[in-house]
Design a protein around this motif. Structure first.
Motif, mmCIF file in Angstrom:
data_model
loop_
_atom_site.group_PDB
_atom_site.id
_atom_site.type_symbol
_atom_site.label_atom_id
_atom_site.label_comp_id
_atom_site.label_asym_id
_atom_site.label_seq_id
_atom_site.Cartn_x
_atom_site.Cartn_y
_atom_site.Cartn_z
ATOM 1 N N ALA A 162 0.829 -1.207 0.000
ATOM 2 C CA ALA A 162 0.000 0.000 0.000
ATOM 3 C C ALA A 162 0.865 1.259 0.000
ATOM 4 O O ALA A 162 0.559 2.233 -0.694
ATOM 5 N N ALA A 166 1.030 4.194 -2.804
ATOM 6 C CA ALA A 166 0.753 5.573 -2.389
ATOM 7 C C ALA A 166 1.886 6.501 -2.829
ATOM 8 O O ALA A 166 1.640 7.623 -3.306
ATOM 9 N N HIS A 199 -8.018 1.290 -4.383
ATOM 10 C CA HIS A 199 -7.698 1.182 -2.951
ATOM 11 C C HIS A 199 -7.226 2.501 -2.355
ATOM 12 O O HIS A 199 -7.075 2.606 -1.132
ATOM 13 N N HIS A 200 -6.962 3.496 -3.188
ATOM 14 C CA HIS A 200 -6.406 4.760 -2.703
ATOM 15 C C HIS A 200 -7.222 5.932 -3.253
ATOM 16 O O HIS A 200 -7.549 5.948 -4.442
#
Length: 319
Positions: A162, A166, A199-200
């Motif tokens: 993650a 990011a 997911h972001h």
């Protein structure tokens, strides 16, 4: 200790890449030092790596495994049947001496449906970096974007994956991401690429800017069904079953998939059940209990299969 481990892994990387080159086998270092230098230039010590991820062409995969064996590595999953290996994008190889290391040998990656096309898009766009004084091919910026996005779609998502994505979302420009999206589409990974971005918050905004919205197939949806703290195994099994059924166009092929799940190879059992590694009696005991274990897990897996199918048909559906 982390620095010592990284040095050992870099030494192993240089050694294996050299050995592969001696057999005229090209390789691309997908992550590790590649990710650190691309995304963690401000703080290289923050991004640790514990294995070596090397991609080779699918047609060179068997020969590359022979090279790893000659370098003293052992297959972490044993020698699986062809039907068990054909869908696996990666196999782990381990060595305890002289330089302890694990090499994850890739012919594909998370969410990639066309391994040959993945090799083409990755090997066709590389840069060179020095790893333990050895020049090694690594993905360019768009290749890095593709890899970190797909890595964040594993059923058991990690904080490290993650964080990689990011950072990529803040450091790489839209042109780079647009190229990554085209490469994802070329190797059958467009749906997984969209899942990773979702997911972001910044990833969702990027997808909107680039017009990347696309419906997800049930197998991709299933990879997103494991809630934080849940056992990821049922969702992983559901995703795998759906993916293999999607690839098997005929019922005869689907029957072969089911038979292999119910009656796996000995090495598959040894890889997943410690008791199976304790000699012939342990293996026999696991063989006898394996179908029972499958039946025990089946209700949860089938529930997730049905949930993934519903959400694929209607992304707004709730359970």
């Amino acid at each position: 200790m982390a620095a010592v481990q990284a040095i050992g892994l870099d030494m192993a990387t240089a050694e294996v890449v050299d050995a592969l080159a001696d057999r005229d086998i090209d390789a691309v270092l997908l992550k590790g030092p590649s990710t650190v230098r691309r995304l963690y230039a401000d703080d290289p010590d923050q991004r640790l790596y514990v294995d070596v991820d090397l991609l080779v062409a699918p047609e060179s995969f068997d020969a590359a495994e022979d090279v790893l064996a000659a370098c003293g590595f052992s297959p972490g999953l044993g020698r699986l049947r062809a039907v068990e290996r054909e869908w696996m994008p990666v196999t782990p190889w381990e060595r305890t001496s002289p330089t302890p290391a694990q090499v994850d040998l890739h012919r594909g990656f998370h969410g990639v449906r066309d391994f040959a096309a993945f090799w083409s898009v990755m090997a066709g766009h590389t840069e060179e970096i020095l790893v333990h004084d050895r020049s090694v091919a690594v993905p360019d910026a768009s290749g890095c974007a593709l890899v970190v996005t797909l890595h964040d779609t594993a059923v058991a998502r990690t904080s490290k994956a993650a964080e990689d994505l990011a950072r990529a979302l803040t450091q790489l420009d839209d042109k780079t991401w647009a190229q990554a999206a085209r490469r994802a589409d070329a190797c059958g990974a467009a749906e997984s690429f969209a899942l990773g971005l979702s997911h972001h918050p910044e990833g969702r905004r990027l997808a909107e800017r680039l017009g990347l919205a696309a419906p997800l197939s049930p197998s991709v949806v299933a990879r997103n069904l494991a809630e934080p703290g849940d056992d990821p195994a049922p969702a992983a099994a559901a995703a795998l079953l759906l993916e293999r059924f999607e690839d098997a166009s005929r019922w005869r092929e689907r029957g072969r998939v089911v038979l292999n799940i119910v009656f796996p190879s000995a090495d598959h059992l040894r890889a997943h059940r410690p008791l199976a590694r304790r000699g012939p009696l342990g293996l026999a005991a696991v063989r006898l209990t394996w179908p029972v274990a499958l039946l025990t897990r089946a209700p949860k897996v089938l529930l997730l299969v049905r949930r993934a199918q519903r959400r694929s048909d209607d992304p707004a559906a709730t359970d």
